[in-house]
Write a protein that holds these residues in place. Structure first.
Motif, mmCIF file in Angstrom:
data_model
loop_
_atom_site.group_PDB
_atom_site.id
_atom_site.type_symbol
_atom_site.label_atom_id
_atom_site.label_comp_id
_atom_site.label_asym_id
_atom_site.label_seq_id
_atom_site.Cartn_x
_atom_site.Cartn_y
_atom_site.Cartn_z
ATOM 1 N N PRO A 1 -94.796 11.293 60.054
ATOM 2 C CA PRO A 1 -94.083 11.999 59.008
ATOM 3 C C PRO A 1 -93.348 11.262 58.230
ATOM 4 N N ARG A 2 -92.771 9.757 58.861
ATOM 5 C CA ARG A 2 -92.168 9.077 58.229
ATOM 6 C C ARG A 2 -92.835 8.315 56.901
ATOM 7 N N GLY B 1 -94.940 22.120 57.536
ATOM 8 C CA GLY B 1 -93.514 22.121 57.668
ATOM 9 C C GLY B 1 -93.216 20.862 58.830
ATOM 10 N N ARG B 2 -93.781 20.643 59.696
ATOM 11 C CA ARG B 2 -93.537 19.455 60.803
ATOM 12 C C ARG B 2 -93.636 18.138 60.194
ATOM 13 N N LEU B 3 -94.789 18.317 59.128
ATOM 14 C CA LEU B 3 -95.149 16.798 58.472
ATOM 15 C C LEU B 3 -94.161 16.400 57.032
ATOM 16 N N THR B 4 -93.493 17.796 56.652
ATOM 17 C CA THR B 4 -92.446 17.292 55.320
ATOM 18 C C THR B 4 -91.040 17.654 55.659
ATOM 19 N N TYR B 5 -90.826 18.478 56.629
ATOM 20 C CA TYR B 5 -89.337 18.886 56.773
ATOM 21 C C TYR B 5 -88.383 17.468 56.786
ATOM 22 N N ASP C 1 -92.136 10.678 48.430
ATOM 23 C CA ASP C 1 -91.053 10.210 47.969
ATOM 24 C C ASP C 1 -91.183 9.431 46.543
ATOM 25 N N ALA C 2 -92.547 8.687 46.955
ATOM 26 C CA ALA C 2 -93.070 7.967 45.776
ATOM 27 C C ALA C 2 -93.605 8.877 44.540
ATOM 28 N N LEU C 3 -94.349 10.074 44.913
ATOM 29 C CA LEU C 3 -94.345 10.838 43.907
ATOM 30 C C LEU C 3 -93.481 11.520 43.227
ATOM 31 N N LEU C 4 -92.335 11.892 43.849
ATOM 32 C CA LEU C 4 -91.153 12.110 43.196
ATOM 33 C C LEU C 4 -90.860 10.971 42.384
ATOM 34 N N ALA C 5 -90.548 9.754 42.488
ATOM 35 C CA ALA C 5 -90.232 8.993 41.809
ATOM 36 C C ALA C 5 -91.016 8.770 40.822
ATOM 37 N N LEU C 6 -92.428 8.725 40.854
ATOM 38 C CA LEU C 6 -93.241 8.879 39.601
ATOM 39 C C LEU C 6 -93.044 10.037 38.600
ATOM 40 N N GLY D 1 -103.294 1.014 54.622
ATOM 41 C CA GLY D 1 -103.556 1.227 56.182
ATOM 42 C C GLY D 1 -104.507 0.192 56.884
ATOM 43 N N GLY D 2 -105.358 -0.416 56.169
ATOM 44 C CA GLY D 2 -106.462 -1.181 56.408
ATOM 45 C C GLY D 2 -105.895 -2.573 56.430
ATOM 46 N N THR D 3 -104.761 -2.772 55.576
ATOM 47 C CA THR D 3 -104.452 -4.085 55.259
ATOM 48 C C THR D 3 -102.772 -4.261 56.104
ATOM 49 N N TYR D 4 -102.234 -3.325 56.218
ATOM 50 C CA TYR D 4 -100.984 -3.278 56.935
ATOM 51 C C TYR D 4 -100.812 -2.373 57.995
ATOM 52 N N LEU D 5 -100.044 -2.629 58.958
ATOM 53 C CA LEU D 5 -99.723 -1.649 59.848
ATOM 54 C C LEU D 5 -98.594 -0.771 59.348
ATOM 55 N N LEU D 6 -99.069 0.262 58.761
ATOM 56 C CA LEU D 6 -98.314 1.200 57.933
ATOM 57 C C LEU D 6 -97.009 1.856 58.830
#
Length: 248
Positions: A181-182, A144-148, A189-194, A217-222
């Protein structure tokens, strides 16, 4: 309903005796532990007047209750801080108390269960991070904490998606990228778009996209990438994976 703790000393004693005591997990409750520990099992907290609530404990497929039980537990215990919700003593107290029958039902625990099964779902039996999504009650809170998302028409829309398959929870929420969580929301949201494009969201696709997010995450600071940028990159990768799978 009261939130009660188990002392760390008691947890250590129980864990060290699980091989001997595991037949007792056939019992209707954990009151037998007071005799074993020669004293009070639960310690009080300042949260002693929480409205009663019950999770769903029925049906032949316990995982089918996951999303709804996340809503129930996180909805009622949303006031906990991340620090409080990372404390094994709290979840062990709830597992051996109010949620005893739920954990036994959800993870098919009885007196014949392995020590690892009992340890992992009543207590923290793995690393600090993974234990949060393996302990029976902590798992519901942290999903819940990570998806709400309180900004959505259905705040638990992303919860329902991640609870479609058990492997989604492992592949999405047990990786380093789930600290924020962001980032989790953008990935889901990307999965929902797909899915909106007609692409089937399979366990294999989610696993590959989760690996891809780690690579990002190894290329960008997510943490510094906008959700829109994460969604764009993950959906592009998802289309590529889907197209390749169609041609093989």
């Amino acid at each position: 309903m009261k939130l009660e703790l188990i002392s760390q000393d008691s947890i250590d004693i129980i864990k060290s005796n699980l091989e001997i005591w595991k037949p007792r997990f056939d019992a209707d409750d954990a009151s037998w532990l007071e005799e074993k520990l020669e004293g009070m099992l639960f310690l009080p907290t300042s949260y002693e007047d929480i409205p009663d609530f019950e999770v769903i404990v029925d049906g032949e497929n316990p995982f089918a209750t996951e999303a709804k039980n996340v809503e129930i537990v996180y909805g009622n215990l949303q006031f906990l801080t991340d620090s409080q919700a990372s404390d094994e003593r709290l979840w062990a107290g709830l597992g051996l108390g109010h949620f005893w029958n739920y954990i036994k039902y959800r993870w098919n625990i009885d007196g014949q269960s392995s020590v690892d099964t009992i340890r992992n779902h009543f207590f923290f039996g793995m690393g600090p991070r993974v234990s949060l999504t393996r302990q029976g009650v902590a798992r519901l809170w942290w999903i819940g904490r990570l998806t709400y998302d309180g900004q959505r028409t259905d705040p638990f829309e992303l919860t329902k998606l991640v609870c479609e398959q058990a492997s989604f929870i492992t592949d999405i929420l047990e990786r380093n990228t789930s600290n924020n969580p962001r980032i989790v929301h953008a990935f889901l949201d990307a999965l929902l778009a797909l899915r909106g494009e007609g692409i089937t969201i399979t366990a294999e696709l989610v696993r590959e996209l989760s690996k891809y997010l780690n690579v990002l995450g190894g290329t960008y600071l997510l943490d510094c990438l906008s959700p829109e940028k994460i969604i764009l990159k993950v959906t592009e990768k998802g289309r590529d994976i889907a197209e390749k799978s169609e041609t093989t």
